[in-house]
Design a protein around this motif. Structure first.
Motif, short mmCIF file in Angstrom:
data_model
loop_
_atom_site.label_atom_id
_atom_site.label_comp_id
_atom_site.label_asym_id
_atom_site.label_seq_id
_atom_site.Cartn_x
_atom_site.Cartn_y
_atom_site.Cartn_z
N THR A 155 -10.92 11.78 -7.07
CA THR A 155 -11.69 11.86 -5.78
C THR A 155 -11.21 10.45 -5.00
O THR A 155 -11.20 10.47 -3.85
CB THR A 155 -13.23 11.85 -5.81
N LYS A 156 -11.13 9.42 -5.68
CA LYS A 156 -10.96 8.04 -5.09
C LYS A 156 -9.31 7.80 -5.16
O LYS A 156 -8.76 7.93 -6.24
CB LYS A 156 -11.60 6.87 -5.94
N PRO A 157 -8.58 7.39 -4.05
CA PRO A 157 -7.33 7.08 -4.04
C PRO A 157 -6.72 6.12 -4.85
O PRO A 157 -7.40 4.92 -5.12
CB PRO A 157 -6.71 6.74 -2.83
N LEU A 158 -5.65 6.41 -5.80
CA LEU A 158 -5.17 5.48 -6.74
C LEU A 158 -4.81 4.26 -5.91
O LEU A 158 -4.85 2.83 -6.58
CB LEU A 158 -4.22 5.82 -7.62
N ALA A 159 -4.14 4.35 -4.90
CA ALA A 159 -3.72 2.97 -4.05
C ALA A 159 -4.71 2.29 -3.70
O ALA A 159 -4.64 0.88 -3.71
CB ALA A 159 -3.01 3.62 -2.78
N ASP A 160 -6.08 2.72 -3.55
CA ASP A 160 -7.19 1.94 -3.10
C ASP A 160 -7.55 1.12 -4.29
O ASP A 160 -7.88 0.05 -4.42
CB ASP A 160 -8.26 2.67 -2.69
N ARG A 184 0.73 -1.33 -0.01
CA ARG A 184 0.05 0.13 -0.12
C ARG A 184 0.85 1.41 -0.03
O ARG A 184 0.77 2.29 -0.62
CB ARG A 184 -0.97 0.07 1.16
N GLU A 185 1.77 1.44 0.69
CA GLU A 185 2.74 2.53 0.82
C GLU A 185 3.48 2.69 -0.51
O GLU A 185 3.68 3.74 -1.18
CB GLU A 185 3.83 2.19 2.02
N GLN A 186 4.00 1.76 -1.09
CA GLN A 186 4.41 1.71 -2.41
C GLN A 186 3.44 2.20 -3.49
O GLN A 186 3.74 2.88 -4.42
CB GLN A 186 5.02 0.45 -2.92
N PHE A 187 2.06 1.68 -3.43
CA PHE A 187 1.02 2.09 -4.37
C PHE A 187 0.72 3.52 -4.08
O PHE A 187 0.70 4.04 -5.15
CB PHE A 187 -0.13 1.22 -4.06
N LYS A 188 1.10 4.12 -3.08
CA LYS A 188 0.81 5.82 -2.81
C LYS A 188 1.80 6.43 -3.59
O LYS A 188 1.39 7.63 -3.69
CB LYS A 188 1.00 5.75 -1.09
N GLN A 189 2.98 5.88 -4.02
CA GLN A 189 4.01 6.55 -4.65
C GLN A 189 3.69 6.40 -6.19
O GLN A 189 4.49 7.33 -6.97
CB GLN A 189 5.45 5.80 -4.07
N VAL A 190 2.88 5.64 -6.70
CA VAL A 190 2.59 5.48 -8.12
C VAL A 190 2.05 6.95 -8.57
O VAL A 190 1.12 7.17 -7.98
CB VAL A 190 1.81 4.26 -8.43
N ILE A 191 2.71 7.26 -9.70
CA ILE A 191 2.28 8.73 -10.25
C ILE A 191 0.71 8.41 -10.65
O ILE A 191 0.51 7.34 -11.61
CB ILE A 191 3.30 8.93 -11.28
#
Length: 120
Positions: A31-36, A15-22
């Protein structure tokens, strides 16, 4: 000693790594987080749902268990997930998902799954 290799910790790491994806979506569509969305795709793959729509429909049944296991904070429609994930470069995801596999390999957790010397 191997607590960092438990599923919960690995998913948190992913999840932390997904938060770094551009996020290449326009500001209007974020409006919806890419990580989700990415975690929803990982959950769908892990749970062997045959389609994204089936996964979203089963989210209602799976409820908070799926949210707590895969750390998905916001449930999205199949269209929203698809629109969020489609622009992401597969190379980025491959690099992110290879990290936990390498962590497990380094700790020799995968050794019992080797079927040829050094192969997985």
């Amino acid at each position: 000693m191997l607590e960092h290799l438990y599923f919960d910790h690995l998913i948190t790491h992913i999840r932390e790594q997904f938060k770094q994806v551009i996020d290449k979506r326009s500001e209007i569509n974020t409006t919806k987080p890419l990580a989700d969305a990415l975690l929803s795709g990982l959950a769908m793959y892990s749970l062997k749902d045959s389609s994204l729509l089936q996964f979203v429909e089963r989210m209602k049944e799976r409820g908070s268990n799926l949210k707590s296991i895969f750390k998905i904070k916001e449930v999205m429609s199949d269209t929203t997930i698809r629109k969020a994930i489609d622009p992401v470069e597969p190379k980025q995801l491959k690099a992110i998902l290879a990290q936990p596999v390498q962590m497990l390999a380094d700790a020799r957790v995968l050794a019992s799954y080797e079927y040829l010397e050094g192969s997985r």
